[in-house]
Design a protein around this motif. Structure first.
Motif, PDB file in Angstrom:
ATOM      1  N   PRO A   1       0.778  -0.926   0.382  1.00 37.48           N
ATOM      2  CA  PRO A   1      -0.024  -0.198   0.083  1.00 37.48           C
ATOM      3  C   PRO A   1       1.103   1.305   0.474  1.00 37.48           C
ATOM      4  CG  PRO A   1       0.131  -0.671   1.766  1.00 37.48           C
ATOM      5  CD  PRO A   1       0.683  -1.742   0.984  1.00 37.48           C
ATOM      6  N   VAL A   2       0.608   2.337  -0.212  1.00 41.50           N
ATOM      7  CA  VAL A   2       0.613   3.753  -0.351  1.00 41.50           C
ATOM      8  C   VAL A   2       1.002   3.934   1.304  1.00 41.50           C
ATOM      9  CG1 VAL A   2       0.813   6.536  -0.531  1.00 41.50           C
ATOM     10  CG2 VAL A   2      -0.741   4.612  -2.157  1.00 41.50           C
ATOM     11  N   THR A   3       2.463   4.717   2.105  1.00 41.11           N
ATOM     12  CA  THR A   3       2.371   4.331   3.420  1.00 41.11           C
ATOM     13  C   THR A   3       3.321   5.769   3.393  1.00 41.11           C
ATOM     14  OG1 THR A   3       4.525   2.871   3.141  1.00 41.11           O
ATOM     15  CG2 THR A   3       2.471   2.373   3.806  1.00 41.11           C
ATOM     16  N   ARG A   4       3.390   6.179   4.970  1.00 40.43           N
ATOM     17  CA  ARG A   4       4.764   7.109   5.380  1.00 40.43           C
ATOM     18  C   ARG A   4       4.279   6.824   6.554  1.00 40.43           C
ATOM     19  NH1 ARG A   4       6.613  11.912   2.439  1.00 40.43           N
ATOM     20  NH2 ARG A   4       6.816  13.524   5.491  1.00 40.43           N
ATOM     21  N   PHE A   5       5.603   5.377   6.495  1.00 41.47           N
ATOM     22  CA  PHE A   5       6.494   5.069   7.660  1.00 41.47           C
ATOM     23  C   PHE A   5       7.653   6.177   8.171  1.00 41.47           C
ATOM     24  CE2 PHE A   5       4.252   0.783   6.290  1.00 41.47           C
ATOM     25  CZ  PHE A   5       3.268   0.991   7.359  1.00 41.47           C
ATOM     26  N   THR A   6       7.192   6.403   9.717  1.00 43.83           N
ATOM     27  CA  THR A   6       8.183   7.088  10.073  1.00 43.83           C
ATOM     28  C   THR A   6       8.574   6.757  11.785  1.00 43.83           C
ATOM     29  OG1 THR A   6       7.741   9.444   8.438  1.00 43.83           O
ATOM     30  CG2 THR A   6       9.078   9.171  11.139  1.00 43.83           C
ATOM     31  N   GLY A   7       9.564   6.158  12.271  1.00 48.14           N
ATOM     32  CA  GLY A   7       9.379   5.686  13.536  1.00 48.14           C
ATOM     33  C   GLY A   7      10.704   4.810  13.671  1.00 48.14           C
ATOM     34  N   THR A   8      10.107   3.667  14.503  1.00 45.44           N
ATOM     35  CA  THR A   8      11.317   2.463  14.251  1.00 45.44           C
ATOM     36  C   THR A   8      10.472   1.475  14.832  1.00 45.44           C
ATOM     37  OG1 THR A   8      11.376   3.075  16.847  1.00 45.44           O
ATOM     38  CG2 THR A   8      13.418   4.554  15.581  1.00 45.44           C
ATOM     39  N   ILE A   9      11.516   0.539  14.064  1.00 44.20           N
ATOM     40  CA  ILE A   9      10.970  -0.986  14.345  1.00 44.20           C
ATOM     41  C   ILE A   9      11.648  -2.019  14.819  1.00 44.20           C
ATOM     42  CG2 ILE A   9       9.968  -2.771  13.190  1.00 44.20           C
ATOM     43  CD1 ILE A   9       8.655  -1.600  11.299  1.00 44.20           C
ATOM     44  N   SER A  10      11.770  -2.504  16.232  1.00 41.51           N
ATOM     45  CA  SER A  10      12.665  -3.945  16.378  1.00 41.51           C
ATOM     46  C   SER A  10      12.484  -5.007  16.959  1.00 41.51           C
ATOM     47  CB  SER A  10      13.075  -2.472  17.845  1.00 41.51           C
ATOM     48  OG  SER A  10      12.110  -2.850  18.222  1.00 41.51           O
ATOM     49  N   ALA A  11      13.441  -6.003  17.082  1.00 42.00           N
ATOM     50  CA  ALA A  11      13.673  -7.447  16.595  1.00 42.00           C
ATOM     51  C   ALA A  11      14.057  -7.835  17.525  1.00 42.00           C
ATOM     52  CB  ALA A  11      13.028  -8.015  15.575  1.00 42.00           C
ATOM     53  N   ARG A  12      13.647  -8.628  18.647  1.00 43.74           N
ATOM     54  CA  ARG A  12      14.917  -9.174  19.175  1.00 43.74           C
ATOM     55  C   ARG A  12      14.332 -10.692  19.874  1.00 43.74           C
ATOM     56  NH1 ARG A  12      17.923  -6.708  24.802  1.00 43.74           N
ATOM     57  NH2 ARG A  12      18.957  -6.214  23.866  1.00 43.74           N
ATOM     58  N   GLY A  13      15.167 -11.751  19.294  1.00 42.64           N
ATOM     59  CA  GLY A  13      14.218 -12.890  19.409  1.00 42.64           C
ATOM     60  C   GLY A  13      15.515 -14.019  19.545  1.00 42.64           C
ATOM     61  N   VAL A  14      14.892 -15.274  19.672  1.00 47.48           N
ATOM     62  CA  VAL A  14      14.937 -16.753  19.461  1.00 47.48           C
ATOM     63  C   VAL A  14      14.159 -17.238  18.473  1.00 47.48           C
ATOM     64  CG1 VAL A  14      15.972 -18.988  19.583  1.00 47.48           C
ATOM     65  CG2 VAL A  14      16.791 -16.619  20.952  1.00 47.48           C
ATOM     66  N   GLY A  15      14.052 -17.825  17.078  1.00 48.92           N
ATOM     67  CA  GLY A  15      13.455 -18.975  16.174  1.00 48.92           C
ATOM     68  C   GLY A  15      12.788 -18.168  15.572  1.00 48.92           C
ATOM     69  N   THR A  16      11.870 -18.245  14.214  1.00 47.97           N
ATOM     70  CA  THR A  16      12.042 -17.650  13.087  1.00 47.97           C
ATOM     71  C   THR A  16      10.380 -18.103  13.275  1.00 47.97           C
ATOM     72  OG1 THR A  16      12.318 -19.347  11.471  1.00 47.97           O
ATOM     73  CG2 THR A  16      13.477 -17.236  12.015  1.00 47.97           C
ATOM     74  N   LYS A  17       9.667 -19.349  13.458  1.00 43.79           N
ATOM     75  CA  LYS A  17       8.601 -20.128  13.726  1.00 43.79           C
ATOM     76  C   LYS A  17       7.556 -19.171  14.662  1.00 43.79           C
ATOM     77  CE  LYS A  17       9.393 -24.227  10.869  1.00 43.79           C
ATOM     78  NZ  LYS A  17       9.451 -25.324  10.701  1.00 43.79           N
ATOM     79  N   PRO A  18       6.188 -18.610  14.289  1.00 43.35           N
ATOM     80  CA  PRO A  18       5.689 -17.829  15.594  1.00 43.35           C
ATOM     81  C   PRO A  18       5.209 -18.755  16.392  1.00 43.35           C
ATOM     82  CG  PRO A  18       4.837 -17.130  12.840  1.00 43.35           C
ATOM     83  CD  PRO A  18       5.586 -18.565  12.909  1.00 43.35           C
ATOM     84  N   ALA A  19       5.095 -19.808  16.061  1.00 45.72           N
ATOM     85  CA  ALA A  19       4.390 -20.702  17.265  1.00 45.72           C
ATOM     86  C   ALA A  19       5.493 -21.327  18.140  1.00 45.72           C
ATOM     87  CB  ALA A  19       4.052 -22.700  16.280  1.00 45.72           C
ATOM     88  N   THR A  20       6.761 -21.227  17.566  1.00 46.54           N
ATOM     89  CA  THR A  20       8.155 -21.499  18.042  1.00 46.54           C
ATOM     90  C   THR A  20       8.638 -20.420  18.704  1.00 46.54           C
ATOM     91  OG1 THR A  20       9.555 -22.231  16.507  1.00 46.54           O
ATOM     92  CG2 THR A  20       7.761 -24.249  18.210  1.00 46.54           C
ATOM     93  N   ALA A  21       8.548 -19.282  18.076  1.00 40.32           N
ATOM     94  CA  ALA A  21       9.942 -18.084  19.225  1.00 40.32           C
ATOM     95  C   ALA A  21       9.364 -17.754  20.077  1.00 40.32           C
ATOM     96  CB  ALA A  21       9.580 -17.617  17.268  1.00 40.32           C
TER      97      ALA A  21
END
Length: 191
Positions: A157-177
């Motif tokens: 979609p057309v966006t205008r995202f300003t800000g921050t996003i972060s991710a910290r963890g272990v695993g890539t599958k939602p059920a086990t991450a």
């Protein structure tokens, strides 16, 4: 010194190499080192295919002991149409300019980069990743400034995202991450 004047990518298929892009690669590259010690590469290559042209100067080093990788590249600009041939479903378009740097091993890779688009805003990211299958680790922070996802993909979609996003963890599958995700995009909008 290796000089490509230009190399037709289709000729690589005769050597058993399959690459989802066509066109030519031209430029110079210097490769030095030994299998025992490691390799150093410095180059200024340009990929051209149809109307897409991507100059890519950069350098890198692979140290055999410890399997250390160091790589840096300047994108001036990089055609996302070409990148999209590796993932056609993303329907990528446009181009980005900037610098990227990575250092470490596949078990502890640190990276940082800044990418800019003339019409789509910018992304500045840094972090670490450790590729280990289902136990892969990550600690990544990305700052967005007026990022319009539609400039990069027909599917977005057309966006205008300003800000921050972060991710910290272990695993890539939602059920086990086991992960924590955070986003501060209060000054953003999308259609």
């Amino acid at each position: 010194m290796l000089q490509l004047q230009p190399l037709q990518i289709a000729t690589l298929s005769g050597a058993g190499v399959t690459i989802p892009v066509g066109g030519t690669v031209s430029g110079d590259a210097v490769v030095s080192g030994t299998p025992r010690e490691g390799w150093t590469v410095r180059g200024d290559l340009t990929h051209g295919d149809r109307n897409a042209r991507s100059p890519l100067p950069g350098n890198g080093r692979y140290q055999t002991s410890g399997k250390l990788i160091v790589a840096a590249a300047t994108l001036q600009p990089l055609s996302l149409v070409t990148v999209g041939r590796f993932a056609p479903a993303a329907q990528l378009r446009g181009s980005v300019s900037g610098k990227v740097h990575a250092e470490g091993t596949t078990h502890d890779l640190r990276f940082n980069g800044e990418l800019h688009s003339q019409d789509g805003g910018s992304i500045d990211g840094r972090g670490t990743v450790a590729i280990a299958g289902s136990r892969s680790r990550y600690d990544v922070v990305v700052a967005l400034d007026a990022l319009n996802a539609n400039v990069f993909s027909r599917r977005a979609p057309v966006t205008r995202f300003t800000g921050t996003i972060s991710a910290r963890g272990v695993g890539t599958k939602p059920a086990t991450a086991n992960a924590i995700f955070a986003a501060d995009l209060a000054r953003s909008s999308y259609d």
